[in-house]
Write a protein that holds these residues in place. Structure first.
Motif, PDB file in Angstrom:
ATOM      1  N   TYR A  25       0.836  -1.206   0.000  1.00  0.00           N
ATOM      2  CA  TYR A  25       0.000   0.000   0.000  1.00  0.00           C
ATOM      3  C   TYR A  25       0.874   1.262   0.000  1.00  0.00           C
ATOM      4  CZ  TYR A  25      -4.194  -2.765   0.909  1.00  0.00           C
ATOM      5  OH  TYR A  25      -5.235  -3.647   0.806  1.00  0.00           O
ATOM      6  N   PRO A  26       0.448   2.297  -0.710  1.00  0.00           N
ATOM      7  CA  PRO A  26       1.232   3.540  -0.788  1.00  0.00           C
ATOM      8  C   PRO A  26       1.535   4.160   0.575  1.00  0.00           C
ATOM      9  CG  PRO A  26      -0.536   3.568  -2.413  1.00  0.00           C
ATOM     10  CD  PRO A  26      -0.759   2.356  -1.571  1.00  0.00           C
ATOM     11  N   LEU A  68       1.191  -0.465  11.234  1.00  0.00           N
ATOM     12  CA  LEU A  68       0.556  -0.244   9.936  1.00  0.00           C
ATOM     13  C   LEU A  68      -0.215  -1.503   9.557  1.00  0.00           C
ATOM     14  CD1 LEU A  68       3.521   1.513   8.091  1.00  0.00           C
ATOM     15  CD2 LEU A  68       1.596   2.577   9.288  1.00  0.00           C
ATOM     16  N   ALA A  69      -1.522  -1.350   9.340  1.00  0.00           N
ATOM     17  CA  ALA A  69      -2.382  -2.518   9.188  1.00  0.00           C
ATOM     18  C   ALA A  69      -3.431  -2.311   8.113  1.00  0.00           C
ATOM     19  CB  ALA A  69      -3.068  -2.822  10.522  1.00  0.00           C
ATOM     20  N   PHE A  96      -9.638   5.940  10.910  1.00  0.00           N
ATOM     21  CA  PHE A  96      -8.452   5.598  10.131  1.00  0.00           C
ATOM     22  C   PHE A  96      -7.278   5.255  11.049  1.00  0.00           C
ATOM     23  CE2 PHE A  96     -10.989   8.388   7.451  1.00  0.00           C
ATOM     24  CZ  PHE A  96     -11.031   7.675   6.266  1.00  0.00           C
ATOM     25  N   LEU A  97      -7.365   5.721  12.280  1.00  0.00           N
ATOM     26  CA  LEU A  97      -6.337   5.476  13.279  1.00  0.00           C
ATOM     27  C   LEU A  97      -6.979   4.996  14.572  1.00  0.00           C
ATOM     28  CD1 LEU A  97      -4.405   8.855  12.889  1.00  0.00           C
ATOM     29  CD2 LEU A  97      -3.490   6.642  12.197  1.00  0.00           C
ATOM     30  N   PHE A  98      -6.325   4.075  15.251  1.00  0.00           N
ATOM     31  CA  PHE A  98      -6.655   3.761  16.641  1.00  0.00           C
ATOM     32  C   PHE A  98      -5.608   4.448  17.514  1.00  0.00           C
ATOM     33  CE2 PHE A  98      -8.751  -0.670  15.819  1.00  0.00           C
ATOM     34  CZ  PHE A  98      -9.836  -0.041  15.246  1.00  0.00           C
ATOM     35  N   ASN A  99      -6.066   5.151  18.503  1.00  0.00           N
ATOM     36  CA  ASN A  99      -5.225   5.887  19.449  1.00  0.00           C
ATOM     37  C   ASN A  99      -4.739   7.213  18.870  1.00  0.00           C
ATOM     38  OD1 ASN A  99      -5.261   4.596  21.958  1.00  0.00           O
ATOM     39  ND2 ASN A  99      -3.909   2.975  21.219  1.00  0.00           N
ATOM     40  N   VAL A 122      -4.095   1.355   6.373  1.00  0.00           N
ATOM     41  CA  VAL A 122      -3.500   1.801   5.108  1.00  0.00           C
ATOM     42  C   VAL A 122      -4.420   1.626   3.904  1.00  0.00           C
ATOM     43  CG1 VAL A 122      -1.181   1.334   5.975  1.00  0.00           C
ATOM     44  CG2 VAL A 122      -2.378  -0.461   4.699  1.00  0.00           C
ATOM     45  N   ASN A 123      -5.506   0.865   4.054  1.00  0.00           N
ATOM     46  CA  ASN A 123      -6.409   0.587   2.923  1.00  0.00           C
ATOM     47  C   ASN A 123      -7.501   1.648   2.849  1.00  0.00           C
ATOM     48  OD1 ASN A 123      -7.152  -0.682   5.410  1.00  0.00           O
ATOM     49  ND2 ASN A 123      -8.666  -1.941   4.365  1.00  0.00           N
TER      50      ASN A 123
END
Length: 337
Positions: A25-26, A68-69, A96-99, A122-123
């Protein structure tokens, strides 16, 4: 007070964990180019690191790792009742983010997650697809910075690069980006849109110093508010959470008056106001970890599994506070919870 801006990129994260399926992923390539000196560890699934047992949230917060997941569905969630919906019956949030990279003592994330490490998904295209499928034909309110601070994280992963054009296509999806960041560069990089509102969380400087570790001072946030307004962004002020323990309620009247001497209230979309509140389960988990915290040792009441100040006290303080806010803003521009 040391803020996040004083950390160097080299020691911002202790390590970077990357899922095997995430490498193409970019976003991942962007992060690896930006932080070539941080150790990288390949993992099967982010939950193997993030959800493992016997983690200490408070210790990890001082030395976070980045994970990164690739997220699996669902990508959208119905907004909870403890949050303001600003009059929308269709209120959703996405993560889009946890924490978060900030470290606020009152933050519910300490009771929600087993780890203080930051998970960055990242998706992004799959998020956009579900938003389009679910909300594409609705008049909805979508919080995109609900469990984190996307603008505070912008210099690490610029998610808005992937989202700006997408959201401008859907004018009926009213998008809120909430932030404590003073990153003025953000408002120079992007164009404002009718359906995008930047919601700045503001508090008296004494509250920031006591409870909002690593966040910018009030003066820097106000400067960012002015920049956003000048650049044409719709701006919401979030005076939330109001903390009224140990005499701190006395801080708010001068704070409100000074705030509207600095910021023209006529230029604001609206203002949100709410007291410190948290689900009972999250509160109990944090209370066990923070045995030395005055905030969690104070007297609260529990209504419908929500911990907050007693109703009578809240009504008394809110009446006084709203009488001041209404000197500057019409009632219909003040949303309370």
């Amino acid at each position: 007070m040391r803020t996040l801006l004083q950390k160097s990129g080299k020691n911002l994260f202790n390590s970077i964990y990357i899922e095997e399926q995430a490498y193409n992923y970019p976003v991942v390539r962007m992060v690896l180019e930006k932080y070539p000196d941080i150790p990288v560890i390949t993992i099967r699934n982010y939950k193997d690191v993030f959800n493992r047992g016997n983690q200490c949230f408070q210790l990890q917060k001082h030395r976070q790792s980045l994970i990164l997941a690739v997220k699996s569905s669902p990508f959208l969630y119905k907004g909870p009742e403890v949050c303001q919906d600003f009059g929308y019956s269709d209120f959703y949030y996405t993560s889009f983010l946890f924490n978060c990279i900030f470290d606020c003592e009152y933050c519910y994330l300490q009771g929600m997650y087993p780890s203080a490490n930051v998970v960055a998904f990242v998706n992004v295209d799959e998020f956009k697809q579900e938003i389009e499928n679910t909300l594409g034909e609705k008049k909805a309110y979508l919080a995109v910075s609900y469990d984190t601070d996307l603008i505070g994280f912008h210099n690490i992963i610029p998610y808005w690069d992937f989202l700006q054009d997408f959201f401008t296509q859907y004018s009926d999806i009213n998008v809120e980006i909430r932030t404590k960041s003073a990153n003025e560069v953000f408002y120079n990089e992007f164009l404002p849109a009718e359906n995008i509102v930047v919601a700045f969380s503001l508090a008296p400087q004494e509250i920031i110093q006591k409870y909002e570790r690593l966040t910018p001072p009030l003066s820097a946030r106000i400067k960012a508010v002015k920049t956003a307004i000048f650049k044409g962004f719709k701006v919401r002020l979030c005076l939330d959470p109001v903390i009224i323990n140990s005499g701190s309620e006395k801080l708010y009247e001068p704070f409100f008056r000074n705030l509207f001497m600095e910021i023209n209230p006529d230029k604001l979309k609206d203002v949100g106001y709410g007291f410190f509140r948290m689900s009972k389960d999250f509160f109990k988990r944090i209370e066990k970890q923070k045995s030395d915290s005055q905030l969690y040792a104070d007297q609260y009441s529990i209504t419908d599994n929500i911990v907050s100040y007693p109703n009578e006290l809240r009504e008394q303080i809110m009446t006084r506070h709203l009488s001041i806010l209404e000197e500057y803003l019409p009632k219909e521009k003040i949303f309370t919870l």
